[in-house]
Design an enzyme around this catalytic site. Structure first.
Site, PDB file in Angstrom:
ATOM      1  N   LYS A  11       0.753  -1.292   0.091  1.00 10.70           N
ATOM      2  CA  LYS A  11       0.134   0.070  -0.093  1.00 10.70           C
ATOM      3  C   LYS A  11       0.887   1.182  -0.203  1.00 10.70           C
ATOM      4  CE  LYS A  11      -3.381   2.465   2.796  1.00 10.70           C
ATOM      5  NZ  LYS A  11      -3.766   3.063   1.647  1.00 10.70           N
ATOM      6  N   ASP A  70       0.885   5.666  -0.726  1.00 10.68           N
ATOM      7  CA  ASP A  70       0.066   6.802  -0.396  1.00 10.68           C
ATOM      8  C   ASP A  70       0.076   7.610  -1.798  1.00 10.68           C
ATOM      9  OD1 ASP A  70      -1.603   8.465   0.860  1.00 10.68           O
ATOM     10  OD2 ASP A  70       0.006   9.255   2.374  1.00 10.68           O
ATOM     11  N   GLU A  97       4.086   2.837   3.410  1.00 13.77           N
ATOM     12  CA  GLU A  97       2.616   3.034   4.066  1.00 13.77           C
ATOM     13  C   GLU A  97       2.105   1.714   4.720  1.00 13.77           C
ATOM     14  OE1 GLU A  97      -1.541   5.339   3.540  1.00 13.77           O
ATOM     15  OE2 GLU A  97      -0.506   4.595   1.691  1.00 13.77           O
TER      16      GLU A  97
END
Length: 319
Positions: A22, A24, A169
């Site tokens: 993941k 950002d 992240e």
């Protein structure tokens, strides 16, 4: 399709899930009509193609094969990690092509692709994740400003640990048999955000509204710089129970002052200042380049610490 915040699947379920990094950025659905053009839409439905001119060549990569892809637009720092603050300079320029082109030359974005919703006339929304992922990888979409990062099946704890070690992240866990549910925040996708914790000094607060009227809506947090100044690092408005917020309100009223303890004074409208004697622990995802905490959440008061004992000094480059 959106992910639901949660925890890693159990060890017994681990092999039924895929794990993707993941990062950002700005979510985007990518439309490739097969005529050499490309169109990007944000989660809101707004067309954002013009903000990212460096992605236009992607329209020619699949030739005359039409496709609809799902991905995330990132701006990468010098270490190759997503930096949302860098990306903010690029967002919102869909109708300012000249400025978008100048910034693209200076700070190009990178599009990571992680799903395919439609390919060469085949709708894939009801197709399981594993088959969609195989179709996506078969396209070999890896170019100067776009890529298809790998996904790991099983080994969730190791995948999450790797994201933490590399300062990323977090992780998105996707059930292997899941279909694609547009607009749904689904339990078939779980997101885990890597959070850091630090101590902060409370220097002010903002009044709550609605059901929080009469209570603090957020506290204004600071940390000592290398020179001893209390530097503002952001407002924290989540993480309390109602009882904790009521307790905090009494402490803040007792510490009220007309003098702002932050240096420099932050531009926060409606702030109430307090003597900087309350220490709290907060969780946050990362810092902006100015040293502000991103996505901070209150964890607890630290009555065992005085402001002088708090070890939460700012990094030297933002102090």
């Amino acid at each position: 399709m959106l992910a639901t915040p949660g925890k890693l699947p159990s060890a017994a379920q681990d092999s039924r899930w895929a794990y993707e990094t993941k990062q950002d950025g700005q979510r985007a659905v990518v439309y490739l009509p097969g005529d050499g053009s490309v169109l990007l839409r944000a989660r809101s439905g707004e067309e954002i193609t013009g903000a990212y001119p460096e992605l236009r060549p992607l329209g020619e990569v699949l030739g005359r094969v039409p496709a609809i892809l799902d991905g995330e637009v990132l701006a990468l720092d010098e270490h190759g990690r997503a930096d949302f603050q860098l990306l903010q300079n690029r967002m919102g320029l869909a109708h300012a092509p000249a400025r978008a082109a100048r910034l693209a030359a200076r700070t190009p974005v990178h599009l990571v692709l992680f799903d395919v919703l439609h390919l060469d006339g085949d709708p894939l929304l009801r197709v399981p994740y594993t088959r969609r992922r195989a179709r996506l990888e078969s396209l070999a979409l890896d170019g100067p400003y776009w890529s298809t990062p790998g996904a790991v099946v099983g080994h969730g704890p190791e995948a999450l640990r790797a994201t933490r070690e590399h300062g990323l992240e977090g992780l998105v866990c996707k059930r292997l048999d899941s279909v694609y549910e547009p607009g749904v925040r689904s339990r078939a996708w779980i997101k885990i955000r890597n959070m850091r914790t630090e101590d902060v000094i409370v220097g002010g607060w903002l009044p709550g509204r609605g059901r929080l009227t009469g209570l603090p809506g957020a506290v204004l947090a600071g940390q000592r710089s290398a020179g001893g100044r209390l530097r503002y690092v952001g407002g924290v408005g989540t993480g309390w129970s109602e009882a904790e917020r009521t307790e905090l309100a009494a402490l803040l009223r007792a510490a009220g002052t007309d003098v702002c303890p932050f240096d420099p004074v932050p531009a926060v409208a409606g702030a109430h200042w307090v003597l900087p004697r309350l220490v709290g622990e907060v969780a946050y995802s990362t810092r902006t380049r100015a040293g502000l905490l991103r996505q901070p959440s209150w964890l607890r008061l630290r009555p065992d610490l005085t402001p002088e004992e708090s070890a939460a000094d700012l990094p030297r480059d933002v102090g």
